[in-house]
Every structure is written in C-alpha cells, then in structure tokens.
Design an enzyme around this catalytic site. Structure first.
Site, PDB file in Angstrom:
ATOM      1  N   CYS A  88      -6.393  -4.292   6.727  1.00 31.02           N
ATOM      2  CA  CYS A  88      -7.772  -3.496   6.902  1.00 31.02           C
ATOM      3  C   CYS A  88      -8.733  -3.926   6.062  1.00 31.02           C
ATOM      4  CB  CYS A  88      -7.342  -1.778   6.511  1.00 31.02           C
ATOM      5  SG  CYS A  88      -6.916  -1.560   4.669  1.00 31.02           S
ATOM      6  N   CYS A 123       1.018  -1.370   0.046  1.00 31.37           N
ATOM      7  CA  CYS A 123       0.012  -0.038  -0.040  1.00 31.37           C
ATOM      8  C   CYS A 123       0.775   1.283   0.149  1.00 31.37           C
ATOM      9  CB  CYS A 123      -0.875  -0.073   1.187  1.00 31.37           C
ATOM     10  SG  CYS A 123      -2.085   1.372   1.384  1.00 31.37           S
TER      11      CYS A 123
END
Length: 357
Positions: free
Chosen positions: A190, A91
């Site tokens: 997440c 990410c």
C-alpha cells in the site's frame, strides 16, 4: 469490502460496533489508490459511507508515525540487509493487533474485528486457537500467524467460517447497500504508490553498483543495488551471456556486505532446512520436536516439516522434501492440521545440494 461486511455481520449479531479507518500516512496521496490501496483518503471516504449504511459510529485514527517506524522503515531496513520482508504481516503484528488493539482496549472496546478470512476456536478452558478459514481458497491465516494468545483473545473474524465465494460476499455487500461491493480487492504494497518496489528502495537507499556473479565467483554483470533482487528471481538479471548449459539462472544469494548478487541454476535453490528467529506462538509454545505443515508465503501451499524450538529465540525446521524460493526475511508459519501453531522470521537457509554433498 470484506471489512464492511464483517462490521455489518458483527452489528447484526448484537455487538456494539464502531468503525475505524487507520490513517497510515502523513501524505495519504502517496499511498496506492483504487484497486491497489486500502489506506488512502478515497478509502477513508468509502469506509465512512459504509459505516453510515450499517448505522455505526465512525472515526479516523492517526497511526501514521507508528506505521512509518514499524512497517515502512522495517521494510527498507530488511531489504538493505539482503532480506525479503512481508509488510502486511508486520502491519498485523505491529499496527492492527498492537497499536490499534491497545488503543481500542484503553477506550473500553473488547476486540478488533476485521475482514480477514481465518477462524478462532474457543476451547473448553477458555483459551483460543487460530485456525485456517473454512474456505481454503480465501484463507488468510498466514498473515495472522504473528498473533499471540492475548491478541487472539481480543480478535474477531466474522468471515472466517463462511463457505461462500468472494462473489457471494460481494453480493451480500450489495444486498446490504454497501457501495464498496464493487470495489476491487486491495493488493500489493500500500505504501508504494506506483508499485515500483525497486524504485522506492532506490529513492531511500540510493544506487550502489555491484557485481552479479556465478557460484564460482565469476563476474557475469552488474547491478545498481543488491536490494533490488530477491532469492529465486529469474527475470531482470541483465546478464549479457547465457549459462554454459543454456538454462535460466536464478538469484541464489544476496550479500549486502560486498553488494554482490550470486546467480545459478534452479536446482541450487532447493532448501532442505532453515533457521528462523523471533518466534511468535498462537498459544502455548510447542515442547520438543514435532511434525507440522508449513507455509512460506501468503499464497503458497503447505509442505511437511519437522520443527523444534532452540531456546526461546530460534526455530530449527527441516523439510520432508526440498523446497524452492525460500528467502531470509520471509515468515514461516507452522500448522497442526488447520490450527496455526505460530510463526517465525527466516534467518538462514541450508541448501539441499550442499547437504547431499
């Protein structure tokens, strides 16, 4: 909370700061909430309130499609191939310091400012180096080891040189009137809402029964998908009978080709060397072999290594002492003292026992 304090410090230092929340899911309710998340509607509202208190503009940028392609689909594909990826590192590489940074620069901003605990040192020639945080207990340089020289030139980490505890950062947030002061740290993955990684992978990859075997190929049990295992795993093997010596067994190898998981004793996990691919350098690439320290996981310790580039696409690493729990797909990050030299993705490992024999 870290991001909010970083934004407040940057604004206080005189920078023209704009708050941005990344919408990373087309259905934010599918992401983890509360103590687990960082990307939900709840988090967006918290970020907006923090921006209001700091007195900065606030926007939500939709990067859901890029996140799905570059992080979620990569995560699934890596597990399907028998590797163990790090989605947070990916990410940072693909979203926060690529898609987000590119959009920010196109809009006239100079840098992405985050709450990561790492430091940037500017050299006399104007180049920048990434270093560990002043407080090693909070250091997050491992997940930033994918940043190249250009990305470092447009990065700010206001918390990296703070020799304060996390409680003191929370106290600072409270003094500034930021409601996120009491918000628990986000952790885990997440985009897996319930925290069940194996269930998430099963929904995307389906179940596929295969064998669990020992080092000699003897069948010890079965599994419902090799992707549900990681190198070094001890629990959840569901092997019906103990090893002849009574000692625990660990996952030694995952073969997606024949859907087989190999288990064996702890000492068989010892790795003496590895080959890594797709190196990314936080500055000029190293020339020739060199001695470094290496970190193999986000919260792991350092180990001494000898590393050398093999062409432009590979890195050969030899450990001074064998290490355990090294899995293809993980990132290895090299350090020269506190400086982050660069990172690469582990492609293959060489067992210490095999080398000794």
């Amino acid at each position: 909370m870290d991001s909010a304090v970083a934004a407040a410090r940057a604004a206080e230092a005189g920078h023209d700061v704009t708050g941005v929340h990344l919408a990373l899911s087309a259905n934010p309710q599918s992401f983890r909430t509360g103590a687990r998340g960082c990307c939900t509607i709840e988090d967006s509202r918290d970020a907006r309130r923090a921006a209001d208190v700091i007195g900065i503009p606030f926007y939500v940028w939709d990067l859901a499609e890029r996140f799905r392609e570059d992080v979620v689909e990569d995560f699934i594909a890596e597990y399907e191939a028998g590797r163990t990826p790090n989605p947070c590192l990916r990410c940072n590489e693909k979203i926060k310091f690529a898609a987000l940074l590119d959009k920010a620069i196109a809009l006239g901003f100079d840098a992405v400012c985050t709450g990561h605990y790492a430091t940037i040192v500017e050299r006399a020639d104007g180049s920048r180096e990434l270093h560990r945080a002043s407080d090693m207990a909070k250091d997050q340089s491992y997940v930033l080891g994918v940043l190249d020289e250009r990305q470092l030139a447009h990065a700010m980490f206001p918390l990296g040189d703070t020799l304060t505890t996390k409680d003191e950062i929370r106290a600072e947030a409270e003094r500034r009137g930021l409601a996120v002061a009491k918000k628990p740290d986000s952790h885990d993955i997440c985009f897996i809402a319930d925290g069940d990684t194996q269930g998430f992978l099963a929904r995307h990859l389906g179940t596929a029964e295969g064998d669990i075997v020992d080092e000699d190929g003897r069948r010890l049990g079965t599994h419902e998908g090799a992707y549900g295992f990681t190198i070094g795993q001890r629990k959840g093997l569901r092997i019906g009978h103990p090893a002849p010596d009574g000692k625990p067994r660990y996952v030694l190898d995952i073969s997606p080709v024949n859907n087989t998981v190999t288990v064996g004793p702890a000492e068989a996990l010892d790795v003496a060397a590895l080959t890594a691919i797709k190196p990314r350098w936080c500055g000029a690439p190293p020339v020739g072999p060199g001695t470094y320290t290496a970190q193999l996981r986000a919260h792991g310790g350092e180990t001494e290594v000898m590393a050398e580039r093999i062409g432009e696409t590979e890195l050969r690493v030899t450990f001074a002492e064998p290490v355990r729990g090294v899995a293809p797909g993980q990132a290895i990050v090299l350090y020269d003292d506190t400086r982050v030299v660069g990172s690469a993705t582990i492609a293959a490992t060489e067992r210490a026992r095999a080398v000794a024999s």
